[in-house]
Design a protein around this motif. Structure first.
Motif, PDB file in Angstrom:
ATOM      1  N   SER A 168      35.315  16.281  34.027  1.00  0.00           N
ATOM      2  CA  SER A 168      33.991  16.882  34.222  1.00  0.00           C
ATOM      3  C   SER A 168      33.792  18.058  33.266  1.00  0.00           C
ATOM      4  O   SER A 168      32.687  18.273  32.741  1.00  0.00           O
ATOM      5  CB  SER A 168      33.834  17.351  35.669  1.00  0.00           C
ATOM      6  OG  SER A 168      34.824  18.305  36.007  1.00  0.00           O
ATOM      7  N   ILE A 199      28.027  17.755  26.372  1.00  0.00           N
ATOM      8  CA  ILE A 199      26.582  17.944  26.474  1.00  0.00           C
ATOM      9  C   ILE A 199      26.143  19.145  25.638  1.00  0.00           C
ATOM     10  O   ILE A 199      25.185  19.072  24.843  1.00  0.00           O
ATOM     11  CB  ILE A 199      26.157  18.150  27.943  1.00  0.00           C
ATOM     12  CG1 ILE A 199      26.387  16.866  28.758  1.00  0.00           C
ATOM     13  CG2 ILE A 199      24.706  18.582  28.032  1.00  0.00           C
ATOM     14  CD1 ILE A 199      25.482  15.722  28.372  1.00  0.00           C
ATOM     15  N   ALA A 200      26.824  20.257  25.814  1.00  0.00           N
ATOM     16  CA  ALA A 200      26.481  21.475  25.075  1.00  0.00           C
ATOM     17  C   ALA A 200      26.691  21.269  23.578  1.00  0.00           C
ATOM     18  O   ALA A 200      25.851  21.660  22.755  1.00  0.00           O
ATOM     19  CB  ALA A 200      27.316  22.648  25.576  1.00  0.00           C
ATOM     20  N   PHE A 230      33.036  16.690  29.908  1.00  0.00           N
ATOM     21  CA  PHE A 230      31.683  16.123  29.866  1.00  0.00           C
ATOM     22  C   PHE A 230      30.648  17.195  29.555  1.00  0.00           C
ATOM     23  O   PHE A 230      29.771  17.004  28.705  1.00  0.00           O
ATOM     24  CB  PHE A 230      31.353  15.456  31.208  1.00  0.00           C
ATOM     25  CG  PHE A 230      29.929  14.992  31.315  1.00  0.00           C
ATOM     26  CD1 PHE A 230      29.509  13.832  30.679  1.00  0.00           C
ATOM     27  CD2 PHE A 230      28.995  15.739  32.039  1.00  0.00           C
ATOM     28  CE1 PHE A 230      28.177  13.417  30.777  1.00  0.00           C
ATOM     29  CE2 PHE A 230      27.671  15.328  32.131  1.00  0.00           C
ATOM     30  CZ  PHE A 230      27.264  14.161  31.494  1.00  0.00           C
ATOM     31  N   TRP A 231      30.723  18.342  30.230  1.00  0.00           N
ATOM     32  CA  TRP A 231      29.745  19.401  29.997  1.00  0.00           C
ATOM     33  C   TRP A 231      29.931  20.043  28.629  1.00  0.00           C
ATOM     34  O   TRP A 231      28.961  20.509  28.011  1.00  0.00           O
ATOM     35  CB  TRP A 231      29.825  20.445  31.103  1.00  0.00           C
ATOM     36  CG  TRP A 231      29.269  19.929  32.398  1.00  0.00           C
ATOM     37  CD1 TRP A 231      29.952  19.626  33.538  1.00  0.00           C
ATOM     38  CD2 TRP A 231      27.894  19.611  32.661  1.00  0.00           C
ATOM     39  NE1 TRP A 231      29.103  19.142  34.498  1.00  0.00           N
ATOM     40  CE2 TRP A 231      27.832  19.123  33.989  1.00  0.00           C
ATOM     41  CE3 TRP A 231      26.721  19.684  31.909  1.00  0.00           C
ATOM     42  CZ2 TRP A 231      26.635  18.718  34.569  1.00  0.00           C
ATOM     43  CZ3 TRP A 231      25.534  19.283  32.496  1.00  0.00           C
ATOM     44  CH2 TRP A 231      25.490  18.803  33.800  1.00  0.00           C
TER      45      TRP A 231
END
Length: 201
Positions: free
Chosen positions: A68, A75-76, A71-72
């Motif tokens: 997780s 995204i960033a 994943f973030w």
């Protein structure tokens, strides 16, 4: 054995660092513009040294166990890379954008530092390459081999970023032509967008 591990670190570290990426592209552009070059070089080296050391010490395994978090970070990183790619594409496609950039005030040191840190730390490929890959291979070296492997990879980083940042001055005659800047910005835009897309493939 230590010498073998050291050479492995230089070889693998160099092969990963030299690959064209957002960090290298931004450093090259700053070096050609002669804006806070030594600051950018120092940030690239410090970030790589810290991440390589953390990877060999075991941080790579921790990242793999926290999907997780990764994943973030993706995204960033993808958002930032796509935005910077748009800026580069604008300069490459629209010559008037280049003239506007010449007329605007050069970015201050804080802005350049923030951008260089973003390119160094918001790209998940950095963690996958330096922390996970180098960390897993370095962690497999017996005895003091882990230390020598890490030192070799760190040396490769120091040599590459110093050469790229300081050697760019020899390319300045080429980039005295606006067309050369347009080509460079076009390449940078493609690199940024390709990296952004590859994060989710």
């Amino acid at each position: 054995m230590e010498a073998t591990a050291f050479l492995k670190g230089i070889g693998l570290g160099g092969s990963l660092i030299v690959a064209i990426g957002s960090q290298n592209a931004y450093l090259l552009r700053q070096a050609l513009k002669r804006e806070f070059v030594m600051t950018c070089i120092a940030i690239c080296i410090i970030c790589d040294v810290v991440l390589i050391g953390a990877g060999v010490a075991g941080m790579g395994q921790m990242i793999m166990e926290a999907p997780s978090l990764l994943f973030w970070i993706k995204i960033a990183g993808a958002g930032f890379l796509f935005w910077y790619g748009l800026r580069a594409a604008r300069s490459a496609i629209n010559p008037s954008a280049m003239e506007e950039d010449k007329n605007t005030t050069a970015p201050d040191r804080k802005t350049v530092i923030a951008a260089m840190l973003a390119f160094s730390l918001l790209n998940p490929h950095v963690y996958l390459d330096t922390v996970v890959l180098l960390g897993s291979i370095g962690g497999q070296q017996p005895g003091d081999g882990r230390l020598y492997f890490a030192l070799g990879a760190m040396l490769a980083s120091i040599l590459w970023f110093s050469s790229l940042g300081l050697g760019a001055q020899y390319l300045r005659p080429i980039f005295s032509r606006p067309s050369a800047w347009r080509i460079l910005d076009g390449i940078i835009a493609v690199v940024m967008w390709s990296l952004a897309v590859s994060l989710f493939l």
